[in-house]
Design an enzyme around this catalytic site. Structure first.
Site, PDB file in Angstrom:
ATOM      1  N   GLU B  12       0.832  -1.206   0.000  1.00 41.46           N
ATOM      2  CA  GLU B  12       0.000   0.000   0.000  1.00 41.46           C
ATOM      3  C   GLU B  12       0.868   1.258   0.000  1.00 41.46           C
ATOM      4  OE1 GLU B  12      -3.770  -1.756   2.658  1.00 41.46           O
ATOM      5  OE2 GLU B  12      -2.054  -0.862   3.654  1.00 41.46           O
ATOM      6  N   THR B  90      -6.358   0.102   2.314  1.00 44.09           N
ATOM      7  CA  THR B  90      -7.414  -0.509   1.523  1.00 44.09           C
ATOM      8  C   THR B  90      -8.577  -0.905   2.425  1.00 44.09           C
ATOM      9  OG1 THR B  90      -6.287  -2.631   1.716  1.00 44.09           O
ATOM     10  CG2 THR B  90      -5.827  -1.336  -0.252  1.00 44.09           C
ATOM     11  N   LYS B 174     -15.097  -0.836   5.182  1.00 41.23           N
ATOM     12  CA  LYS B 174     -14.805  -1.762   6.295  1.00 41.23           C
ATOM     13  C   LYS B 174     -13.325  -2.099   6.225  1.00 41.23           C
ATOM     14  CE  LYS B 174     -15.697  -6.573   7.714  1.00 41.23           C
ATOM     15  NZ  LYS B 174     -14.427  -7.227   7.352  1.00 41.23           N
ATOM     16  N   MET B 176      -9.312  -2.271   8.817  1.00 40.47           N
ATOM     17  CA  MET B 176      -8.748  -2.880  10.024  1.00 40.47           C
ATOM     18  C   MET B 176      -7.824  -1.958  10.827  1.00 40.47           C
ATOM     19  SD  MET B 176      -8.064  -6.689   8.357  1.00 40.47           S
ATOM     20  CE  MET B 176      -7.665  -7.474   9.926  1.00 40.47           C
ATOM     21  N   GLU B 177      -7.833  -0.664  10.553  1.00 36.87           N
ATOM     22  CA  GLU B 177      -6.884   0.203  11.268  1.00 36.87           C
ATOM     23  C   GLU B 177      -7.427   1.564  11.713  1.00 36.87           C
ATOM     24  OE1 GLU B 177      -5.657  -1.337   8.289  1.00 36.87           O
ATOM     25  OE2 GLU B 177      -4.364  -2.807   9.278  1.00 36.87           O
ATOM     26  N   ASP B 200     -12.249  -5.049  -2.212  1.00 35.20           N
ATOM     27  CA  ASP B 200     -13.219  -6.145  -2.280  1.00 35.20           C
ATOM     28  C   ASP B 200     -14.596  -5.620  -1.896  1.00 35.20           C
ATOM     29  OD1 ASP B 200     -11.584  -6.355   0.454  1.00 35.20           O
ATOM     30  OD2 ASP B 200     -13.632  -7.001   0.851  1.00 35.20           O
TER      31      ASP B 200
END
Lengths: 241, 241
Positions: B12, B90, B174, B176-177, B200
């Site tokens: 990323e 992402t 959605k 994760m960080e 996704d």
């Protein structure tokens, strides 16, 4: 030898501070607005630093969970380069594995996450944690401490996904900080263990939010008693007492 | 003005480092064994620090999730006292709310957790996060950036409990960080935003672990393009370009 203890709630830390005669540090070595609190003292010639999460600005409530635990552990490890890091606090126990209110477990084997699910090869294992704990078998045996597998997640309740992962490792202590603290300790090359006192029975008839506050005082008294015994025994074992 | 960008994965970060001409810092201002990587540069007279999680020692894989994000943000905030912190990366998008692969969202309103459940009054709200994002409405409008509600959890999959909380806030991204980085930024009194590119489709026919790597290159190119435009626009808006 230097030991860092990381705790989430003031109620959990208060009897530890008192029993070990730790002194609050009014200007800890981190940015002034950061809520983490620092207490310091000695056990024999062992240096002991206790970092407590502190409170959330908005709500005034104690910060809990893995993000606050990560922050506390990072600050403590950066500042003090400890040899051993101890995540101390309360947990849910499991009646089917001998858990009862006020029972205190010293971590054994590995510390796990039960709420990180990443179904990609390699990432799946990393997400589960499985951080090794320091070998304190001699100390545990001398003290007669109960041993248990500790598992961490950011929820007080129990989802089906969490339960599946908790059962897969046969955990004795379900709590909200240990794996995060273990991971940080590992980054710094420090040893790690956890000491957890049962406030509620996960597989019992009462929801944890009812049992938690009812048993908090008893559980924290037991935790303080065993934590004091543990750090004294570690100091003795290292020839520092 | 100083801006801290926090990213999880090297893939990323790579196009961002290249496009902004950032230089790797071989001895960042934190303990040597800590895996977080630092890149620095300038955009006009704005100082820009990019912290990337780095890799897990055991597996060699990029560290992901909220604990690593907390650690990266803590180190960056302690070292650089940024005015603004950006969580860039992402995410999963939602077709029902206009999500498509490579679409890049600038965070709007608040950033949430969808996997922290603590059913105790006060703690329930704290567990959900709901951290305010900085007002970048003018910049977003100038750039024509899509706006979206960002929600954070430590799992790539979607449990019923997570879904319920994601739908409650009508999230577009959605990931994760972000909420962990937002919380840390708030501790230091820094502003916060997130920029997230869709790899996704959460409510699409394919499991995220299949789509993620397939679309990673395209999504990260889009992310880098928009992040470069965003930091230039912020520098201009602050009269620093």
């Amino acid at each position: 030898m230097r030991v860092l203890v990381v705790m989430a709630m003031h109620a959990e830390a208060e009897p530890v501070v008192r029993e070990l005669g730790l002194a609050p540090v009014s200007t800890p070595p981190w940015a002034a607005h950061v809520p983490m609190k620092l207490y310091q003292g000695r056990v024999g010639s062992m240096e002991l630093d206790l970092v407590v999460n502190g409170v959330d600005k908005q709500s005034g409530l104690d910060l809990i969970g893995t993000q606050a635990a990560t922050a506390s552990a990072m600050l403590g490890c950066e500042a003090f380069k400890p040899d051993l890091v101890v995540s101390a606090g309360t947990c849910g126990g499991f009646a089917k594995r001998g858990g009862e209110i006020g029972k205190v477990y010293l971590a054994e084997d590995r510390v796990w996450y039960h709420d990180r699910r990443v179904p990609i090869p390699g990432f799946d294992a990393m997400a589960r944690g499985g951080y090794m704990v320091a070998n304190l078998d001699n100390v545990a045996e001398t003290l007669g401490l109960a041993r248990g597998v500790v598992t961490t997640g950011d929820s007080l309740d129990l989802s089906a996904e969490d339960s599946e992962r908790i059962e897969a490792v046969g955990a004795h202590a379900k709590e909200m900080e240990a794996a995060a603290v273990a991971w940080v300790a590992g980054l710094f090359g420090a040893g790690f263990t956890a000491l957890k006192s049962v406030t509620d029975i996960v597989d019992g008839p009462h929801p944890p939010e009812e049992e938690f506050f009812e048993n908090l005082k008893h559980a924290t008294e037991q935790l303080a008693k065993e934590l004091v015994r543990l750090v004294h025994a570690i100091a003795e074992d290292a020839g520092l007492a």
